[in-house]
Write an enzyme that holds these catalytic residues in place. Structure first.
Site, PDB file in Angstrom:
ATOM      1  N   PHE A 101      65.741  64.244 -15.193  1.00  0.00           N
ATOM      2  CA  PHE A 101      66.942  65.085 -15.221  1.00  0.00           C
ATOM      3  C   PHE A 101      68.132  64.382 -15.854  1.00  0.00           C
ATOM      4  O   PHE A 101      69.045  65.036 -16.348  1.00  0.00           O
ATOM      5  CB  PHE A 101      67.321  65.537 -13.805  1.00  0.00           C
ATOM      6  N   LYS A 138      57.413  68.761 -20.643  1.00  0.00           N
ATOM      7  CA  LYS A 138      57.690  69.253 -19.296  1.00  0.00           C
ATOM      8  C   LYS A 138      59.037  68.669 -18.866  1.00  0.00           C
ATOM      9  O   LYS A 138      59.133  67.526 -18.461  1.00  0.00           O
ATOM     10  CB  LYS A 138      56.584  68.797 -18.333  1.00  0.00           C
ATOM     11  N   GLU A 142      62.831  70.343 -13.700  1.00  0.00           N
ATOM     12  CA  GLU A 142      63.160  71.697 -13.262  1.00  0.00           C
ATOM     13  C   GLU A 142      64.626  71.817 -12.855  1.00  0.00           C
ATOM     14  O   GLU A 142      65.140  72.929 -12.684  1.00  0.00           O
ATOM     15  CB  GLU A 142      62.255  72.128 -12.112  1.00  0.00           C
ATOM     16  N   SER A 169      61.188  57.709 -11.799  1.00  0.00           N
ATOM     17  CA  SER A 169      61.177  56.670 -10.779  1.00  0.00           C
ATOM     18  C   SER A 169      59.879  55.876 -10.821  1.00  0.00           C
ATOM     19  O   SER A 169      58.850  56.361 -11.303  1.00  0.00           O
ATOM     20  CB  SER A 169      61.355  57.295  -9.391  1.00  0.00           C
ATOM     21  N   CYS A 172      68.982  54.723 -15.929  1.00  0.00           N
ATOM     22  CA  CYS A 172      68.046  53.643 -15.603  1.00  0.00           C
ATOM     23  C   CYS A 172      68.513  52.311 -16.172  1.00  0.00           C
ATOM     24  O   CYS A 172      67.996  51.258 -15.794  1.00  0.00           O
ATOM     25  CB  CYS A 172      66.636  53.968 -16.100  1.00  0.00           C
ATOM     26  N   GLU A 185      66.425  51.138  -6.076  1.00  0.00           N
ATOM     27  CA  GLU A 185      67.306  51.777  -7.056  1.00  0.00           C
ATOM     28  C   GLU A 185      68.119  52.878  -6.372  1.00  0.00           C
ATOM     29  O   GLU A 185      67.557  53.794  -5.768  1.00  0.00           O
ATOM     30  CB  GLU A 185      66.475  52.368  -8.198  1.00  0.00           C
TER      31      GLU A 185
END
Length: 502
Positions: free
Chosen positions: A152, A176, A179, A229, A284, A386
């Protein structure tokens, strides 16, 4: 876009809603309002998307290099002329400020521009007369249908780390998106169609774990590229590899900034703010830990604290643009807040507290203020895991060696930075540190397009880093051809011995 609109898949060059009744809400994080629903694909829709991409690959892989290059260049030109619209979409569904969204697009466009020059990067090699009358040469060919599963936090840039390279090499793509913010992917799909890409070559498959597993388990998907992740990256890697696919799965991070006493502390404070709080820490490559030599720690903390007081948090779409926007969701806000609470219980000192942050006229937004923690214990979950939010932790150390040992002892190995004016210390750092991307007086060392992006240890699982030359190696496979064309005037006769290079 109203909250009644339903975002569909992009299959065979058009929006395809299918029969799925499983919907997920898409929010504007700045207001907390539902702005759309996204249809999560059924197995039937997953199969249809992959079948379409398989068909598209047959056409696209047959295009000449020059024709593929023209389409990619068209896409580059269209993207460049309309990037403001894409930035608005990103800000609306992710929350980052518009200038940051534009920066995301610019970094993604670097990969598109790299892909425009792809013919040089997919050339094979040729050895004439490797043995008497025998030539050996290599050719690089596309894999087929490739899957991209993106996060995202960068709904445009991360897909662009992969799909320009994959398409240039002659593959078809099934993307993909998250969402949480799928509209950027759908916008890019329509731009590809306008650029001249054949239908089926770029597919957007919306969904949840069912869609992910559909890509991982399909025998018609040759590779998987993922960013997210570490636990999910590891799952992606293990599942895809078990199914015989190529995998590049980029995981999480815990990036450190080592500050030596000779560093310019005003520069350090500025860069700690930029790298720690930009995009609300949802990067990240964000710096989340500052390792400060104890003799300069107090002075550095005061400089960072004074800069935090000047930061404005708000709706990224406002005309008077704030410095940072909201987090992606209420659930993530609560998770970030939980880490600060854990740190405090474990003994960290909360210097600036961003919990329970409120923005005027946006009381329902998912806002979390910039947070500064001092004396962070290195055995706290808030240090080892994280956080992915605007939380900057200070760990006080005694010397350079202690800092290097602390970084190298971590589970992650994505990015790190050192701030110093000592060239010898910087050289030792780059050689001794066990991390994939290193900055020397640069806080977020994301490589340019013609180098490759990726970390070490639990920050990367799989066969190759993203983009650059490694990206082209990942999205192609090599054939070696050994060829002999006999001279009609010379015939070697029968020889049953093992071939030798005489």
């Amino acid at each position: 876009m109203s909250n009644n609109s339903v975002l569909a898949n992009w299959i065979d060059g058009k929006l395809s809603l299918g029969a799925s009744k499983n919907l997920s809400s898409v929010y504007n994080p700045a207001t907390g309002e539902v702005i759309a629903q996204v249809a999560l694909s059924s197995q039937e829709e997953i199969d249809a998307a992959i079948a379409s991409a398989k068909k598209g690959f047959k056409e696209w892989s047959g295009y000449s290099i020059a024709k593929r290059q023209a389409v990619i260049f068209n896409f580059r030109e269209l993207l460049n002329s309309r990037k403001e619209k894409l930035a608005e979409i990103i800000t609306r569904e992710h929350g980052k400020v518009l200038s940051d969204a534009m920066g995301e697009i610019a970094r993604g466009q670097e990969i598109v521009e790299l892909a425009c020059g792809f013919p040089h990067l997919i050339k094979g090699a040729f050895s004439e007369n490797a043995s008497t009358g025998i030539d050996v040469y290599s050719i690089k060919q596309p894999l087929g249908v490739v899957g991209i599963i993106s996060p995202f936090n960068f709904p445009a840039m991360v897909p662009m780390w992969f799909f320009p390279v994959a398409l240039a090499a002659g593959n078809s793509v099934v993307l993909k998106p998250s969402e949480k913010n799928p509209s950027a992917a759908l916008w890019l799909a329509q731009l590809w169609q306008e650029a001249g890409l054949p239908d089926g070559v770029f597919t957007v498959l919306n969904g949840d774990k069912l869609a992910v597993d559909g890509l991982l388990n399909s025998p018609d998907v040759a590779s998987i590229s993922f960013v997210g992740s570490t636990p999910i990256a590891k799952y992606i890697y293990e599942t895809a590899a078990a199914n015989g696919k190529r995998v590049q799965a980029l995981g999480g991070a815990k990036n450190h900034m080592l500050v030596l006493p000779d560093a310019d502390l005003d520069l350090v404070a500025d860069q700690a703010i930029n790298a720690g709080y930009g995009a609300a820490g949802e990067r990240c490559m964000a710096i989340s830990v500052v390792l400060a030599i104890d003799t300069i720690a107090d002075k550095l903390i005061e400089k960072i604290k004074s800069r935090i007081s000047q930061l404005r948090v708000g709706n990224g779409a406002d005309k008077q643009e704030p410095d940072l926007g909201p987090l992606i969701s209420q659930a993530h806000l609560e998770k970030v807040s939980g880490y600060v609470t854990i740190a405090e219980k474990d003994g960290a000192k909360v210097v600036v507290d961003g919990r329970n942050y409120s923005v005027e006229n946006h009381q329902n937004g998912f806002f979390f203020g910039p947070t500064l923690l001092d004396q962070m214990p290195t055995d706290s979950k808030a240090y080892t895991e994280e956080i992915f939010g605007p939380v900057l932790s200070i760990v006080r150390i005694n010397n350079f060696d202690e800092g290097v040992a602390l970084i190298n002892s971590g589970a992650f190995g994505n990015g790190t930075a050192i701030f110093t004016n000592d060239g010898g210390a910087a050289r030792r750092f780059q050689n001794e540190i066990q991390v994939g991307m290193i900055g020397i007086n640069v806080p977020i060392p994301v490589p340019v397009a013609y180098h490759s992006f990726g970390g070490w240890k639990n920050s990367l699982f799989g066969d190759a880093k993203a983009y650059g030359t490694q990206g082209f190696d990942f999205f192609t496979r090599e054939k070696a051809v050994t060829s002999r064309w006999l001279d009609p005037a010379q015939h070697g006769g029968i020889n049953l011995g093992f071939p030798q290079n005489d």
